[in-house]
Design a protein around this motif. Structure first.
Motif, PDB file in Angstrom:
ATOM      1  N   UNK B 253       3.158  -3.642  -4.978  1.00 13.25           N
ATOM      2  CA  UNK B 253       2.020  -4.040  -5.791  1.00 13.25           C
ATOM      3  C   UNK B 253       2.384  -5.348  -6.485  1.00 13.25           C
ATOM      4  N   UNK B 255       1.844  -9.298  -7.920  1.00 17.46           N
ATOM      5  CA  UNK B 255       0.865  -9.855  -8.865  1.00 17.46           C
ATOM      6  C   UNK B 255      -0.474 -10.067  -8.165  1.00 17.46           C
ATOM      7  N   UNK B 258      -2.135  -6.827  -7.300  1.00 13.33           N
ATOM      8  CA  UNK B 258      -2.673  -6.179  -8.495  1.00 13.33           C
ATOM      9  C   UNK B 258      -4.079  -6.680  -8.805  1.00 13.33           C
ATOM     10  N   UNK B 265      -0.750  -0.637   1.106  1.00 15.29           N
ATOM     11  CA  UNK B 265       0.706  -0.541   0.996  1.00 15.29           C
ATOM     12  C   UNK B 265       1.290  -0.368   2.393  1.00 15.29           C
ATOM     13  N   UNK B 822      11.613  -5.758 -14.585  1.00 19.39           N
ATOM     14  CA  UNK B 822      10.746  -6.015 -13.446  1.00 19.39           C
ATOM     15  C   UNK B 822      11.252  -7.202 -12.624  1.00 19.39           C
ATOM     16  N   UNK B 823      11.667  -8.254 -13.302  1.00 15.04           N
ATOM     17  CA  UNK B 823      12.022  -9.486 -12.595  1.00 15.04           C
ATOM     18  C   UNK B 823      13.431  -9.452 -12.005  1.00 15.04           C
ATOM     19  N   UNK B 827      13.705  -3.006  -7.145  1.00 21.40           N
ATOM     20  CA  UNK B 827      12.634  -2.018  -7.144  1.00 21.40           C
ATOM     21  C   UNK B 827      12.944  -0.907  -6.145  1.00 21.40           C
ATOM     22  N   UNK B 862       9.998   2.377  -9.616  1.00 26.27           N
ATOM     23  CA  UNK B 862       8.561   2.157  -9.787  1.00 26.27           C
ATOM     24  C   UNK B 862       7.795   2.644  -8.564  1.00 26.27           C
ATOM     25  N   UNK B 863       6.611   3.158  -8.816  1.00 25.17           N
ATOM     26  CA  UNK B 863       5.757   3.609  -7.711  1.00 25.17           C
ATOM     27  C   UNK B 863       5.068   2.446  -7.028  1.00 25.17           C
ATOM     28  N   UNK B 864       5.324   1.244  -7.514  1.00 24.20           N
ATOM     29  CA  UNK B 864       4.581   0.096  -7.006  1.00 24.20           C
ATOM     30  C   UNK B 864       5.116  -0.459  -5.695  1.00 24.20           C
TER      31      UNK B 864
END
Ligand SMILES: Nc1nc2c(c(=O)[nH]1)N[C@H]1C(S)=C(S)[C@@H](COP(=O)(O)OP(=O)(O)OC[C@H]3O[C@@H](n4cnc5c(=O)[nH]c(N)nc54)[C@H](O)[C@@H]3O)O[C@H]1N2
Ligand SMILES: Nc1nc2c(c(=O)[nH]1)N[C@H]1C(S)=C(S)[C@@H](COP(=O)(O)OP(=O)(O)OC[C@H]3O[C@@H](n4cnc5c(=O)[nH]c(N)nc54)[C@H](O)[C@@H]3O)O[C@H]1N2
Ligand code: SF4
Ligand code: SF4
Ligand code: SF4
Ligand code: SF4
Ligand code: SF4
Ligand SMILES: [Mo]
Lengths: 199, 920, 318
Positions: B253, B255, B258, B265, B822-823, B827, B862-864
């Motif tokens: 996910x 930017x 989003x 996905x 995050x950065x 992940x 993260x689930x992203x």
């Protein structure tokens, strides 16, 4: 009369942080202390296939009923006639009561140490005394007819500024027709920053 | 949520110690930030410049203040006059002014301390004269020949100084150029797109017209849109505000995803399967723009299999392509080069059919149209088939195809960063095909090529498709690349009779029966072999013994880091010159460091086109302040190096006139004048003066007027996009610079690669077809992974350029601290993390299952993202401690990615493996 | 908004809890000792101890705040009396004035007794100051207006004690703070701790110099105050458990923390309550139990504020 409002469209904010960078350079904020006048949060909601990612810019809401101003003992925090809440650095003693009073976490301390570093860093620091600091809606720019630094640079066109008392202004319209909504309205702070929810 | 007693820590911001001695020893020649005393009169000024942090090339407005005689840059903004970035700028651009005042800047030339080894980073400051003398002495005593030099350039050296760099190489007999964006980005990704459209400009990324689109499909895009390319983002935001539907294909996910209405996905490496299935649906259900395909593409061309069973255009005896007349069924020859299929070679009207009758024979051979051949090629690649590998439901793929085709003004974004998988060429090619299927090229709400590109192609047409002027400044598209490739691959170009080592190496490999890269133009394949003496040309070693690296950071940007470290530290390597502004990870490996002034301190030596802007416009940089340190601009450095390599500047200056149209005599006169005046970069200034004169003549104005216009607005608009499209839209109004002038579904570029360059295998398919990613030997992408095994994916951070030194920018570094997890984290999906008992914040070890390379990182659960993948931002992992704010942060991609390149242009297969994750 | 986050603040930390604790207690000490002297029995020793220790506590507490000001010079704006005219809505403005005048009134109220006290006059520096002509004149004048001064101290003292709670109440985002029970709780606690402190003073330092009835009275009042505090705490518990996430999370923070439950509620309220009850009913005699109980009350007074500051939960929509 002018009443400045900001509308933030969450549909086009991509969390690029340009607003943070622009604001810090325009307003000479102490980035070395990790303090900003505006932040863009990057948050997750949901899980599995319904997970979502949200970018939420935040800044001072320039409340029409600002608790930060009520608690301020020195009168350093005040509201201008065009609805902008400001801190007079020469009056502020830095008790930080306003920071606790603010429901939007808009305020941070600009300390003596920050001023020292800031002088080295910015070369010519406009600020002379330490104080609580926060977003000023770039009042110095508004006065000369310019948009705030963050609004000017926002590549998503997410941040918009307008005059609520000028019903014809597109930003005012977004507020009046209910498209844009304030944060934590139940606290009675009457914020002047509105958000268009993500669709 | 624990409440702690007051924290006393305050991040040390401007540390005074630490770092490499060579850098911190240097006393600034001026106060780093130009601190002023007292409160004098403040005068404000604004000048215009161009951002230097990515090839979006945003136009910039620079505000300065002068107090007590000290002029300081106080703010940057997007140039409001610019139709490219529309007055906006991203965080990197905003923070750019801090590069000027970076305390870690390189402040004077430096020479490696005697007795130290490359990589140790021990330098002493020297004068320019000493630096030049050092280089000259090396070249002389070690007897370094011109062909033993290699130039390495980053994107800035390419965009801003190509007019000098290429002539520099050719004039001095240096056939070897490595251009750092090529294997990642420009060559490896864009080649596919370009084979359809014929586009190829310097950074030929197409800027789609998101403003007017009503459906956008993003395929593995993020930094190119929302995270961030400002010129694209401003348009995307407008489109989205108008209600445009957005679908993003990404493994995580991002930017950009989003902001999509639908995030698909997808399993990494399988995008091509998804798009080929889309192609299948659109062709099968005839959802394309039939008239457009008939008229402006090679879809109706007849093709047949040749004696080797390979597809070829079924031309007539004269070599003209043929089509079937609709209704009459007659086969007619059409013009071999045209923007449309509307007349035959005799001028009679043609209305070609898209489908040939089943079993049709032509001259005894079975023939069919390109469209039919394409359909046959992917007959099995249905959405149901693609569902398996992509992990996306067939219904979703079908829906996406139908929605895209039905939208009216849809865009499938062309994509930007290449690399990742060997199939990226094909992926980007299919994207271009999809866009062509709906007729969405060079029209409102579709892909629109840049104003500059239109301009060059139009001039080329006017000149009867011959060189309309100096090669570097006037030719565009695939014809330009082929000229360049011809020059460096041909041994006869140079008196010493050697081609670029990359081509020599490819020949050596082919001769040995190994697979070689078909067009290793500006790529690094063969460099290691050349340095280590393993490359033999005409019976003798073809050595590389000197290297000049300008605005590039190969130790950080190429894979793996060890490869470049061994190149730069090899005993055969006699001289390493690095031109930079900051101590990148490559800088410690230099013998000589030559500092540039930063972009805001520069008046550029010429006037440029306005990047990917749809409008035709001119722009340049005006220096905001005088250079703070003892620095020299790139043209002056190249001039100095020419003196050393060729013993004279004459060949350089002459070649410049020939290739880049910079008149030698006038420039030299101005150069002598500025030199006599003691100007800092006299040659660059001279070039600039002359450039104003020549450009003014071209746009029919005076140099003074042009100067004023640029000074006042930063951009000088020549022709608006509307006007350009009205006359020069490609292919509707004007032929494309492809082989046939049409949009090419049947890729003539690949015919050439296959037939002339010996390309074999699926990467050289002349039609679209799937190429499975090969992350695990013998296994398909959908086969289950081991419990601790993952696909490796990466992408860029909105705040950092590449793995560049701007991670050390204090503003950007502070933003990165704010979003640290995050950065800078790795992940990982919670379902997979749970099995390995990994939680956010845990330190993990990542091991490449293929190469066994290892790196460490911090988990961000993260689930992203897709459960099969891990993801990390490719922006971090700086090694050089002289970059005091960014060294040691995050995980470096160049420590995990092995040397793996695809066979067409040596694009990095930077994700084509798996990794194991282990908690430590 | 789909996103909320809940955090506590880390700006006003232990030092601020100390300010609230010492400020409330110091003010109440002065009020209690002066009221005792003015309307129960003449107790000069108690007044001196009350005034001096109260002023010291107020000084120390305000000092904590002062130390943490970003810009100390600007404190001048809240120390000048007309500051209040600009900012009548600010509790800190009022509180600062209260504390200022309370300290002045308290010292003046006690001054006439101090200049007569031989032991004080023998102290270095202070003794010399007290012997100064001007100080003796001031003391004489103060003696004439002692009732007025007493009431000034009582009113500003009450104001100070209440203010410590009102201040927190003026922060609307935190449910734990933003309710009218906070000033009540803080006032009750201020008086309870002041009783405890004065009991310690009376038992340890001036045992023979004050009347026993005062001690007995204080013990009884303190029992009442502690009981009241327990009731308020219980009502807080109930109040925060429903109504809002901010309150609920505050409750979670408090009641899952042994420092609050054991340190404050058990050791700072319940145990001293039981101990004082046993003393009052004569089960326990001697100084040790009551002094111990009082010390527990004091520590409870600090912990209350510490955890109250720490457990204020902000709910942010991001
Ligand atoms: N680790 C990693 N590697 C990558 C990528 C990534 O994301 N991560 N991305 C890849 C992609 S898509 C691309 S296009 C390439 C781009 O790669 P490059 O073109 O090499 O990119 P830059 O980082 O801009 O430039 C490299 C060097 O230029 C220096 N520099 C900056 N300004 C100036 C200047 O004014 N003058 C001079 N002389 N030097 C200057 C910087 O300090 C830096 O050391 O990188 C590729 N490699
Ligand atoms: N901030 C920033 N912006 C930049 C640049 C920069 O350095 N920094 N550089 C500019 C340049 S030169 C370039 S090349 C462009 C690059 O821009 P993009 O091409 O957009 O590159 P990335 O952001 O690296 O990657 C895009 C997305 O691909 C996803 N991805 C990875 N593997 C796969 C896969 O197998 N399938 C799918 N569907 N998705 C995958 C990643 O999760 C990531 O979100 O950005 C430009 N803009
Ligand atoms: S600049 Fe605009 S788009 Fe970027 S993070 Fe800030 S609000 Fe969002
Ligand atoms: S910190 Fe300054 S602005 Fe805030 S309440 Fe105190 S005096 Fe007022
Ligand atoms: S957001 Fe906070 S700081 Fe801004 S006016 Fe409202 S209460 Fe005050
Ligand atoms: S309005 Fe000005 S001060 Fe406020 S966040 Fe934007 S740039 Fe910063
Ligand atoms: S997108 Fe950002 S970094 Fe790239 S050129 Fe524009 S402002 Fe500079
Ligand atoms: Mo790139």
């Amino acid at each position: 009369m002018t009443r400045y409002v900001m509308v933030i469209d969450l549909n086009t904010c991509v969390g690029c942080n340009a607003c943070m960078a622009a604001c810090s350079l325009e307003n000479q904020t102490p980035v070395w202390s990790d303090h900003w006048r505006t932040y863009v949060h990057d948050r997750e909601s949901g899980a599995g296939n319904s997970v979502r990612r949200h970018f939420i810019p935040r800044l001072c809401n320039h409340c029409s009923n600002p608790p930060c101003m009520t608690v301020c003992p020195t009168g350093a925090t005040y509201r201008t006639s065009d609805g902008v809440v400001l801190v007079d650095e020469s009056l502020c003693m830095g008790c930080q009561a306003c920071a606790l009073a603010c429901p939007y976490k808009a305020r941070y301390p600009y300390t003596h140490a920050d001023i020292k570093t800031g002088k080295e860093y910015y070369g010519a620091l406009r600020r002379k005394a330490p104080s609580m600091d926060k977003c000023s809606f770039c009042h110095h720019r508004l006065k000369v007819g310019e948009l705030p630094a963050c609004v000017r640079t926002c590549p998503g066109g997410s941040r918009m500024l307008g005059d609520l008392d000028n019903a014809a202004h597109p930003v005012a319209e977004l507020v009046h027709n209910g498209t844009a909504k304030p944060l934590l309205a139940h606290l009675g702070t009457r914020p002047n920053v509105y958000y268009i929810p993500q669709r | 949520m624990s409440w702690q007693f007051p924290k006393l820590t305050r991040r040390r911001f401007l540390q005074s110690s630490g770092g490499v001695a060579g850098f911190s020893l240097l006393a600034p020649t001026a106060l780093a930030s130009g601190e002023t005393q007292g409160g004098g009169e403040v005068s404000k000024e604004q000048v215009y410049s161009i951002c230097n942090f990515c090839s979006s090339l945003c136009n910039v407005q620079v505000s300065t203040e002068t107090e007590n005689g000290v002029k300081r840059i106080v703010k940057l903004d997007g140039n409001p006059h610019s139709t490219l970035n529309r007055g906006k700028m991203c965080a990197r651009g905003q923070a750019g002014m801090r590069q000027v005042y970076e305390v870690d800047r390189i402040k004077s030339p430096m020479v490696r301390v005697e007795g130290s080894r490359r990589g140790e980073g021990k330098f002493r400051a020297v004068s320019w004269d000493e630096a030049w003398a050092y280089i000259a002495e090396r070249v002389k005593t070690r007897n370094i020949h011109p062909w033993e030099w290699t130039m390495v350039g980053g994107w800035t050296s390419c965009v801003f100084y190509m007019y000098w760099a290429v002539p520099f190489a050719l004039a001095n007999g240096v056939p070897n150029i490595v251009a750092s964006p090529m294997q990642h980005c420009v060559a490896s990704g864009h080649l596919g797109t370009d084979s359809v459209t014929g586009n190829f400009n310097i950074h030929d990324e197409v800027l789609p017209d998101y403003d007017n689109a009503n459906y956008i499909l993003f395929v593995a895009n993020n930094a190119s849109i929302g995270a961030i390319s400002t010129s694209r983002m401003v348009r995307f935001a407008e489109g989205r505000k108008k209600g445009c539907r957005v679908v993003a294909l990404d493994t995580r996910l991002s930017e950009t995803a989003a902001k999509a209405d639908t995030w698909i996905r997808i399993r990494p490496g399988t995008d091509l399967d998804f798009l080929v299935a889309m192609l299948h649906v659109i062709l099968d259900e005839k959802l394309y723009d039939e008239e457009f395909l008939k008229k402006h593409t090679n879809m109706p061309f007849l093709v047949a299999r040749d004696q080797n069973g390979a597809w070829a255009i079924a031309t007539d005896a004269a070599g003209n392509p043929r089509v079937i007349q609709d209704r009459s069924g007659e086969v007619v020859s059409i013009l071999p080069y045209s923007n449309q299929n509307t007349v035959d070679i005799h001028g009679a009207p043609v209305h070609p059919a898209l489908l040939a009758p089943a079993g049709m024979l032509l001259e005894g051979r079975p023939v069919m149209t390109v469209l039919q051949a394409q359909m046959a090629e992917i007959a099995d690649n249905t959405p149901q088939w693609a569902a398996k590998t992509t992990g996306v439901a067939a219904a979703t793929i079908i829906q996406t195809a139908r929605d895209f085709a039905a939208a009216g003004r849809p865009i499938v974004d062309p994509g930007w960063h290449g690399a990742r998988y060997a199939n990226i060429n094909m992926l980007r090619r299919v994207q271009a095909m999809l866009q062509a299927l709906v007729g969405g090229i060079d029209r409102k709400g579709g892909w629109i090529m840049s104003g500059e590109y239109h301009h060059k192609v139009a001039k080329w047409h006017e000149a009867g498709r011959t060189l309309p002027g100096p090669l570097m400044t006037t030719l565009a598209g695939v014809p330009f690349v082929s000229e360049l490739v011809k020059a460096i691959s041909n041994p006869k170009t140079f008196p010493h009779g050697r081609p670029a080592w990359a081509f020599a190496f490819a020949a050596q490999e082919r001769a040995a029966g190994r697979e070689a890269v078909a067009v290793p133009a500006l790529a690094d394949t063969g460099l290691l072999e050349s340095v280590t003496g393993k490359l033999i040309y005409n019976g003798e070693p073809y050595l590389t013994r000197a290297i000049v690296i300008n605005a590039a950071n190969p130790v950080r940007h190429y894979y793996p880091d060890t490869q470049w470290k061994s190149i730069l530290t090899h005993a055969n390597m006699e001289l390493v010159v690095v031109v930079d502004v900051l101590p990148s990870d490559t800088v410690p490996y230099a013998d000589v460091i030559l500092p540039n002034p930063t972009y805001l301190e520069r008046d550029e030596p010429t006037i440029y086109g306005n990047g990917v802007n749809h409008d035709l416009a001119l722009t340049t940089r005006f220096s905001a302040i005088d250079p703070l340190y003892d620095t020299l601009e790139t043209p002056d450095i190249l001039l100095g190096l020419s003196k050393v390599i060729s013993g004279s500047i004459e060949p350089f200056v002459k070649t410049l006139e020939m290739l880049s149209g910079i008149p030698a005599q006038q420039t030299m006169a101005a150069y002598e004048k500025y030199r006599a005046q003691g100007a800092k970069s006299p040659y660059s200034r001279a070039c600039r003066d002359v450039a104003f004169a020549t450009t003014a003549a071209r746009v029919h104005t005076t140099p003074e007027k042009l100067h004023l216009s640029l000074k006042q607005h930063g951009v000088h608009l020549e022709v608006s996009a509307e006007e350009i499209l009205a006359h020069h839209a490609m292919p509707r109004q004007m032929a494309l610079p492809t082989t046939s002038g049409r949009l090419e579904f049947f890729g003539s570029l690949f015919v050439w690669l296959r037939d002339a360059m010996g390309g074999k295998g699926p990467s050289f398919n002349v039609l679209a077809a799937p190429i499975p990613a090969a992350c695990r030997p013998g296994k398909t992408m959908d086969q289950p992974l081991e419990k601790d095994e993952f696909y490796f994916t990466y992408g860029k951070t909105p705040t950092i350029s590449y793995g560049s030194t701007n991670s050390n920018n204090p503003v950007l570094a502070a933003i990165n601290r704010f979003k640290k997890d995050i950065y800078t984290g790795v992940w990982i999906h919670p379902e997979r993390a749970a099995l390995l008992e990994i939680r956010s914040g845990d330190r993990i070890r990542i091991t490449n299952t293929f190469s066994k390379q290892q790196a460490e990182g911090t988990a961000y659960v993260t689930s992203q993202l897709h459960p099969d993948a891990i993801f990390l931002h490719s922006s971090f992992g700086v090694e050089n401690k002289a970059l005091r704010l960014s060294a040691g942060i995050g995980t470096a991609t160049n420590k995990l990615i092995p040397y793996l390149v695809e066979p067409v242009v040596a694009g990095f297969r930077s994700q084509e493996f798996t990794v194991r994750i282990q908690k430590i | 908004m789909e996103i909320m986050s809940y955090t506590t603040q880390d700006m006003w930390t232990w030092w601020f809890a100390l300010y609230l604790f010492l400020g409330g207690m110091g003010a109440a000490v002065i009020v209690v000792s002066f009221l005792t002297h003015m309307y129960l029995r003449e107790e000069k020793e108690l007044v001196m101890w009350g005034a001096l220790s109260g002023v010291a506590m107020l000084g120390l507490g305000s000092g904590m705040l002062f130390l943490h000001l970003l810009h100390k010079w600007a404190a001048i704006y809240i120390l000048t009396p007309w500051g209040i005219l600009h900012k009548p809505d600010s509790w800190i403005a009022w509180g600062s004035q209260f504390i200022l005048w309370l300290q002045i009134a308290a010292v003046l109220f006690a001054l006439p007794f101090m200049v007569e006290k031989p032991r004080l006059l023998r102290w270095p520096i202070i003794g010399n100051v007290l012997k100064m002509e001007i100080v003796r004149n001031v003391a004489a004048t103060a003696a004439r207006f002692q009732t007025l001064l007493g009431w000034v101290a009582i009113i500003t003292g009450l104001g100070t004690a209440v203010y410590t709670g009102l201040l927190l109440q003026s922060f609307p985002a935190v449910v734990l703070w933003h309710n009218p029970a906070v000033p009540i709780l803080f006032t009750v606690s201020a008086f309870s701790t002041s009783m405890a402190w004065l009991l310690i003073v009376m038992y340890v330092f001036i045992y023979h110099r004050v009347d026993h009835t005062i001690r007995a009275l204080y013990e009884r009042v303190d029992i009442g105050l502690i009981t009241a505090e327990l009731v308020v705490i219980y009502s807080f518990f109930n109040y925060t458990l429903s109504g809002s996430e901010s309150g609920y999370r505050s409750a979670e923070l408090l009641w899952n923390d042994s420092g609050w439950v054991l340190g404050f509620v058990v050791c700072g309220l319940m145990i001293p309550l039981v101990m004082e009850l046993r003393c009052v009913f004569g089960r326990w005699t001697g100084k040790v139990p009551i002094v111990t109980a009082s010390m527990l009350v004091l520590s409870g007074g600090y912990l209350l504020r510490h955890y109250f500051m720490a457990a204020g939960v902000y709910a942010y929509p991001w």
